[in-house]
Design a protein around this motif. Structure first.
Motif, PDB file in Angstrom:
ATOM      1  N   VAL A  43      21.543  23.811 -13.729  1.00 33.95           N
ATOM      2  CA  VAL A  43      21.072  24.290 -15.031  1.00 33.95           C
ATOM      3  C   VAL A  43      19.546  24.409 -14.945  1.00 33.95           C
ATOM      4  N   ILE A  44      18.985  25.158 -15.885  1.00 36.18           N
ATOM      5  CA  ILE A  44      17.539  25.411 -15.831  1.00 36.18           C
ATOM      6  C   ILE A  44      16.831  24.561 -16.881  1.00 36.18           C
ATOM      7  N   GLY A  45      15.785  23.865 -16.458  1.00 33.24           N
ATOM      8  CA  GLY A  45      14.981  23.063 -17.378  1.00 33.24           C
ATOM      9  C   GLY A  45      13.679  23.784 -17.699  1.00 33.24           C
ATOM     10  N   GLU A  60      12.121  39.958 -16.029  1.00 34.16           N
ATOM     11  CA  GLU A  60      12.709  40.066 -14.692  1.00 34.16           C
ATOM     12  C   GLU A  60      14.169  39.629 -14.642  1.00 34.16           C
ATOM     13  N   CYS A  61      14.635  38.915 -15.651  1.00 32.67           N
ATOM     14  CA  CYS A  61      16.024  38.424 -15.632  1.00 32.67           C
ATOM     15  C   CYS A  61      16.984  39.620 -15.575  1.00 32.67           C
ATOM     16  N   PRO A  62      17.829  39.701 -14.541  1.00 32.63           N
ATOM     17  CA  PRO A  62      18.714  40.862 -14.415  1.00 32.63           C
ATOM     18  C   PRO A  62      19.767  40.908 -15.513  1.00 32.63           C
ATOM     19  N   ASP A  63      20.070  39.760 -16.115  1.00 29.68           N
ATOM     20  CA  ASP A  63      21.106  39.731 -17.153  1.00 29.68           C
ATOM     21  C   ASP A  63      20.533  39.770 -18.573  1.00 29.68           C
ATOM     22  N   TRP A  64      19.236  39.771 -18.677  1.00 31.92           N
ATOM     23  CA  TRP A  64      18.595  39.769 -20.006  1.00 31.92           C
ATOM     24  C   TRP A  64      19.154  38.634 -20.861  1.00 31.92           C
ATOM     25  N   CYS A  65      19.225  37.465 -20.292  1.00 27.98           N
ATOM     26  CA  CYS A  65      19.807  36.357 -21.055  1.00 27.98           C
ATOM     27  C   CYS A  65      18.762  35.291 -21.395  1.00 27.98           C
ATOM     28  N   ILE A  66      17.465  35.663 -21.285  1.00 27.25           N
ATOM     29  CA  ILE A  66      16.407  34.748 -21.735  1.00 27.25           C
ATOM     30  C   ILE A  66      15.814  35.337 -23.015  1.00 27.25           C
ATOM     31  N   TYR A  67      15.819  34.537 -24.067  1.00 31.79           N
ATOM     32  CA  TYR A  67      15.335  35.011 -25.367  1.00 31.79           C
ATOM     33  C   TYR A  67      14.065  34.239 -25.728  1.00 31.79           C
ATOM     34  N   ALA A  94      15.182  30.424 -25.256  1.00 29.52           N
ATOM     35  CA  ALA A  94      16.602  30.086 -25.076  1.00 29.52           C
ATOM     36  C   ALA A  94      17.151  30.820 -23.859  1.00 29.52           C
ATOM     37  N   ILE A  95      18.120  30.195 -23.214  1.00 29.23           N
ATOM     38  CA  ILE A  95      18.817  30.836 -22.093  1.00 29.23           C
ATOM     39  C   ILE A  95      20.307  30.802 -22.394  1.00 29.23           C
ATOM     40  N   ASP A  96      20.944  31.965 -22.278  1.00 28.22           N
ATOM     41  CA  ASP A  96      22.381  32.050 -22.502  1.00 28.22           C
ATOM     42  C   ASP A  96      23.087  31.859 -21.162  1.00 28.22           C
ATOM     43  N   LEU A  99      25.887  34.133 -19.751  1.00 34.94           N
ATOM     44  CA  LEU A  99      25.535  35.384 -19.075  1.00 34.94           C
ATOM     45  C   LEU A  99      24.800  35.145 -17.756  1.00 34.94           C
ATOM     46  N   CYS A 100      24.104  34.006 -17.687  1.00 33.44           N
ATOM     47  CA  CYS A 100      23.279  33.714 -16.505  1.00 33.44           C
ATOM     48  C   CYS A 100      24.117  33.744 -15.235  1.00 33.44           C
ATOM     49  N   MET A 101      23.568  34.359 -14.188  1.00 28.78           N
ATOM     50  CA  MET A 101      24.298  34.372 -12.906  1.00 28.78           C
ATOM     51  C   MET A 101      23.619  33.476 -11.874  1.00 28.78           C
ATOM     52  N   TYR A 102      22.702  32.632 -12.327  1.00 28.75           N
ATOM     53  CA  TYR A 102      22.114  31.588 -11.471  1.00 28.75           C
ATOM     54  C   TYR A 102      21.410  32.177 -10.241  1.00 28.75           C
ATOM     55  N   CYS A 103      20.780  33.314 -10.465  1.00 30.56           N
ATOM     56  CA  CYS A 103      20.087  33.958  -9.339  1.00 30.56           C
ATOM     57  C   CYS A 103      18.758  33.265  -9.043  1.00 30.56           C
ATOM     58  N   GLY A 104      18.158  32.610 -10.045  1.00 28.09           N
ATOM     59  CA  GLY A 104      16.900  31.894  -9.833  1.00 28.09           C
ATOM     60  C   GLY A 104      15.665  32.769  -9.904  1.00 28.09           C
ATOM     61  N   ILE A 105      15.825  34.041 -10.269  1.00 21.93           N
ATOM     62  CA  ILE A 105      14.660  34.940 -10.309  1.00 21.93           C
ATOM     63  C   ILE A 105      13.639  34.451 -11.335  1.00 21.93           C
ATOM     64  N   CYS A 106      14.124  33.984 -12.503  1.00 24.26           N
ATOM     65  CA  CYS A 106      13.187  33.531 -13.546  1.00 24.26           C
ATOM     66  C   CYS A 106      12.314  32.391 -13.019  1.00 24.26           C
ATOM     67  N   ILE A 107      12.924  31.495 -12.252  1.00 29.25           N
ATOM     68  CA  ILE A 107      12.174  30.340 -11.736  1.00 29.25           C
ATOM     69  C   ILE A 107      11.179  30.798 -10.673  1.00 29.25           C
ATOM     70  N   PHE A 116      12.505  25.064 -13.961  1.00 25.71           N
ATOM     71  CA  PHE A 116      12.924  24.291 -12.787  1.00 25.71           C
ATOM     72  C   PHE A 116      14.452  24.231 -12.734  1.00 25.71           C
ATOM     73  N   TRP A 117      14.975  24.139 -11.523  1.00 26.67           N
ATOM     74  CA  TRP A 117      16.403  23.908 -11.354  1.00 26.67           C
ATOM     75  C   TRP A 117      16.715  22.430 -11.494  1.00 26.67           C
ATOM     76  N   SER A 118      17.800  22.143 -12.185  1.00 27.08           N
ATOM     77  CA  SER A 118      18.344  20.788 -12.225  1.00 27.08           C
ATOM     78  C   SER A 118      19.755  20.855 -11.635  1.00 27.08           C
TER      79      SER A 118
HETATM   80  S1  SF4 Z   1      18.853  32.420 -13.152  1.00 34.14           S
HETATM   81 FE1  SF4 Z   1      18.821  34.695 -13.075  1.00 34.14          FE
HETATM   82  S2  SF4 Z   1      20.333  35.343 -14.575  1.00 34.14           S
HETATM   83 FE2  SF4 Z   1      19.914  33.181 -14.999  1.00 34.14          FE
HETATM   84  S3  SF4 Z   1      18.306  33.212 -16.584  1.00 34.14           S
HETATM   85 FE3  SF4 Z   1      17.261  33.107 -14.580  1.00 34.14          FE
HETATM   86  S4  SF4 Z   1      16.851  35.266 -14.019  1.00 34.14           S
HETATM   87 FE4  SF4 Z   1      18.393  35.283 -15.654  1.00 34.14          FE
END
Ligand code: SF4
Ligand code: SF4
Length: 205
Positions: A43-45, A60-67, A94-96, A99-107, A116-118
């Protein structure tokens, strides 16, 4: 040639006999938690003190799930006569995770180390809406973020650490000089900008 009757049964029994004395590798989750690597993508902290609301992660989030919602605030000038400045104040982050695919691009793209990743992964919900984690919940995840691994002793010193060490050494040397001389600045050192030279002291060029 037709297969000999009972060959399959014998092979099956041979496998059973071979493996029945070995230790089981089945993880009895949830009674036994799996040994996860510390950098698992669970999960993302959010460390919101570091967030400048630059919006890079949301863009940059490919899923547009960061608000992210924010507003601008005027900050008074640092010195009298200076100009007022404006800064972004975070209203919502907020992060949904439905929808998140855990790509880590946001981090990866966050320039201010605010995400950060937890390794925590036990946050399943019965209502999909509850998978949108607001800033308070994202902040709570920060407590589960493991410490970064120690730097390899044989590795070159990271430039951030070198800069911090030099700054600390300089501050310590200046403090020691002030203590030794009992003055605001060291002998022979130029006074800070804005200070008048003492009588008899050479005027600044
Ligand atoms: S891990 Fe990827 S999909 Fe999930 S919120 Fe970050 S950029 Fe978006
Ligand atoms: S990229 Fe980092 S600093 Fe910018 S809005 Fe996202 S979390 Fe905040």
């Amino acid at each position: 040639m037709p297969p000999i009757p009972g060959t399959g049964l014998a092979k099956g029994l041979a496998v059973t006999l071979r493996t029945m004395t070995r230790k089981s590798v089945t993880a009895q989750y949830p009674d036994t938690l799996p040994p996860l690597p510390p950098r698992s993508r669970g999960v993302i902290g959010l460390f919101e003190e570091n967030c400048t609301v630059c919006m890079l992660c949301a863009r940059e989030c490919p899923d547009w799930c960061i608000y992210i919602d924010s507003h601008k605030e005027t900050v008074p000038p640092a010195a009298p006569g200076g100009r007022e400045r404006s800064r972004n104040v975070l209203d919502r982050f907020a992060i949904d995770f439905s929808l998140c695919m855990y790509c880590g691009i946001c981090i990866e793209v966050c320039p201010f180390d605010a995400l950060f990743w937890s390794p925590e992964f036990e946050y399943a919900e019965t209502d999909i809406h509850d998978l949108t984690h607001e800033r308070d919940k994202l902040r709570e995840w920060m407590w589960t973020v493991p410490e970064p691994p120690a730097v390899d002793p044989a590795a070159e010193e990271p430039k951030e650490l070198a800069a911090a060490r030099k700054a600390a050494e300089k501050a310590e040397a200046e403090a020691a000089t002030v203590r030794d001389t009992g003055e605001g600045h060291a002998a022979g050192e130029r006074p800070a900008t804005g200070e008048r030279p003492a009588p008899g002291e050479e005027p600044r060029p």
